[in-house]
Design a protein around this motif. Structure first.
Motif, short mmCIF file in Angstrom:
data_model
loop_
_atom_site.label_atom_id
_atom_site.label_comp_id
_atom_site.label_asym_id
_atom_site.label_seq_id
_atom_site.Cartn_x
_atom_site.Cartn_y
_atom_site.Cartn_z
N ARG A 1 -43.03 -14.83 -15.97
CA ARG A 1 -42.13 -13.77 -15.48
C ARG A 1 -42.76 -13.00 -14.33
N LEU A 2 -44.02 -12.67 -14.48
CA LEU A 2 -44.70 -11.90 -13.44
C LEU A 2 -44.68 -12.64 -12.10
N ALA A 3 -44.86 -13.95 -12.14
CA ALA A 3 -44.90 -14.75 -10.92
C ALA A 3 -43.58 -14.69 -10.17
N VAL A 4 -42.48 -14.44 -10.86
CA VAL A 4 -41.16 -14.34 -10.24
C VAL A 4 -40.82 -12.90 -9.88
N GLU A 5 -41.07 -11.99 -10.81
CA GLU A 5 -40.54 -10.64 -10.68
C GLU A 5 -41.36 -9.73 -9.77
N LEU A 6 -42.67 -9.86 -9.75
CA LEU A 6 -43.46 -8.98 -8.88
C LEU A 6 -43.23 -9.27 -7.41
N PRO A 7 -43.22 -10.54 -6.96
CA PRO A 7 -42.87 -10.79 -5.56
C PRO A 7 -41.46 -10.29 -5.21
#
Length: 409
Positions: free
Chosen positions: A274-280
């Motif tokens: 999730r972090l790899a998608v949502e932070l960018p």
């Protein structure tokens, strides 16, 4: 205690002085990264005469050594990392490094302990049914050493995939002589978020004629912290640390760009995904909201270090049997640091754990943790480190509960 336990500990104690000497030689001459020729030469010299099948790396100065027992059986992998950190040592030790690098994470002990395990197991070759694969790995400190070794086929060096993998990491701030681990998540996964906010430069007195990237970058930094506390479960935590911020060349100039780099740590694979998608996406939207653009990179880095439950139970039981109940403590929570042994444990069920190496007088002074230029490791723990690694392998190769500790689909 059974005969095997006593024998392993006694044999380890007999070679303790040699292991300490090797560790201090390595400590005085640390090397950083993937190219560690002097460290490799010392490892090869220490393994000479043990009758091992040795392979050195092509893309790195790794060493893979295979010990074959007298009869066929499973393969067990034991690993120790070799590289130092670009830290100027400030311990004042008589064997302190003076070349601007330092074994501030204890990898010199990991090498010496793994050499000790190789010596202990080689002396019992006739009893072994199976093989031991010793993985001496450069480049653990952010250089992708485990990935390089895996791509070069290190895990297949014995001819069959290992049924289990083990390693021990020393801690300068952990209680002396105490082993610890836990089933499931042991250490965080680690990724790097890289953001460059691109605006339009101008005169500092007329910001309305420019597109200032600096406050936008600052807003992204603040939003990252708020986002992870409001969108992710507190019981599956996320740690985001913005460790690098770059912008500008003068106080009266609005720069064209502002950059930030953040370390992102997660404790489960779904959260890491999730972090790899949502932070960018968050950074993109904040920049766009101000009429600027953001160039974003996201390096997934290292996965979460996950111990196989049965292998972690074996680690705990072996440490307790060897050294007594007071020398093993279960780790209540995962540690927030990361480790590229996670790449091995993705492929092979196994267990990683820790060994306290704080000096005995640690309670009387401030204790420096791993990576500190003043970190001190008591290398008298080396015989016990070697004995535990050896016994973990023997548990699979002597017919005392051998085979795979668990099934990884």
């Amino acid at each position: 205690m059974g005969g095997t336990t006593v024998s392993t500990r006694e044999q380890a104690a007999r070679i303790g002085g040699e292991l300490v000497a090797l560790r201090r030689e390595l400590h005085a001459d640390p090397e950083v990264g993937l190219d560690l020729p002097r460290t490799q030469r010392r490892i090869l010299a220490a393994l000479a005469g043990l009758g091992l099948e040795i392979t050195t790396g092509a893309g790195t100065t790794s060493v893979v050594a295979v010990l074959r027992g007298a009869a066929p059986g499973p393969t067990v992998l034991l690993r120790g990392d070799m590289d130092a950190l670009p830290v100027a040592e400030a311990t004042g030790l008589p064997y302190a490094a003076t070349n601007g690098a330092m074994h501030a994470c204890g990898h010199d002990l990991h090498v010496a302990g793994l050499v000790g395990a190789a010596r202990l197991l080689a002396a019992r070759r006739a009893e072994l049914s199976g093989a031991v694969l010793f993985m001496f790995q450069p480049g653990e400190e952010g250089h992708g050493g485990a990935r390089v070794m895996i791509e070069e086929g290190a895990l297949d060096a014995a001819g069959a995939p290992p049924v289990a993998a083990y390693g021990v990491h020393v801690g300068a701030d952990l209680p002396y002589g105490v082993f610890t681990t836990r089933p499931g998540t042991l250490m965080a996964g680690y990724s790097v978020l890289d953001v460059t906010v691109r605006g339009r430069g101008g005169h500092g007195s007329r910001p309305y004629q420019a597109l200032d990237p600096v406050p936008v970058a600052a807003e992204i930094i603040t939003a990252l912290q708020s986002y992870v506390t409001r969108r992710f479960d507190v019981f599956d935590p996320v740690v985001v640390t913005v460790g690098q911020v770059t912008a500008g060349s003068a106080p009266n100039v609005i720069p064209e760009t502002a950059g930030l780099r953040a370390g992102v740590r997660a404790f489960s694979a779904p959260t890491a995904e999730r972090l790899a998608v949502e932070l960018p996406r968050l950074a993109h939207h904040i920049a766009a909201g101000h009429g600027l653009t953001a160039e974003i990179g996201y390096d997934p880095g290292l996965p979460v270090t996950v111990n196989d439950e049965a292998a972690a139970a074996r680690y705990a039981a072996t440490a307790t049997r060897l050294f007594g109940a007071d020398r093993y403590r279960p780790l209540p929570n995962p540690r927030t640091a990361s480790e590229d042994f996670s790449l091995v444990l993705e492929r092979i069920p196994g267990s990683y754990g820790f060994l306290g190496a704080a000096p005995p007088d640690a309670a009387d002074r401030p204790v420096e943790a791993n990576h500190s230029p003043r970190a001190l490791f008591d290398d008298s723990v080396l015989p016990d480190q070697a004995a535990l690694l050896a016994e973990l392998a023997l548990g699979h190769l002597l017919g005392t509960g051998g085979g795979a500790p668990g099934h990884r689909p």
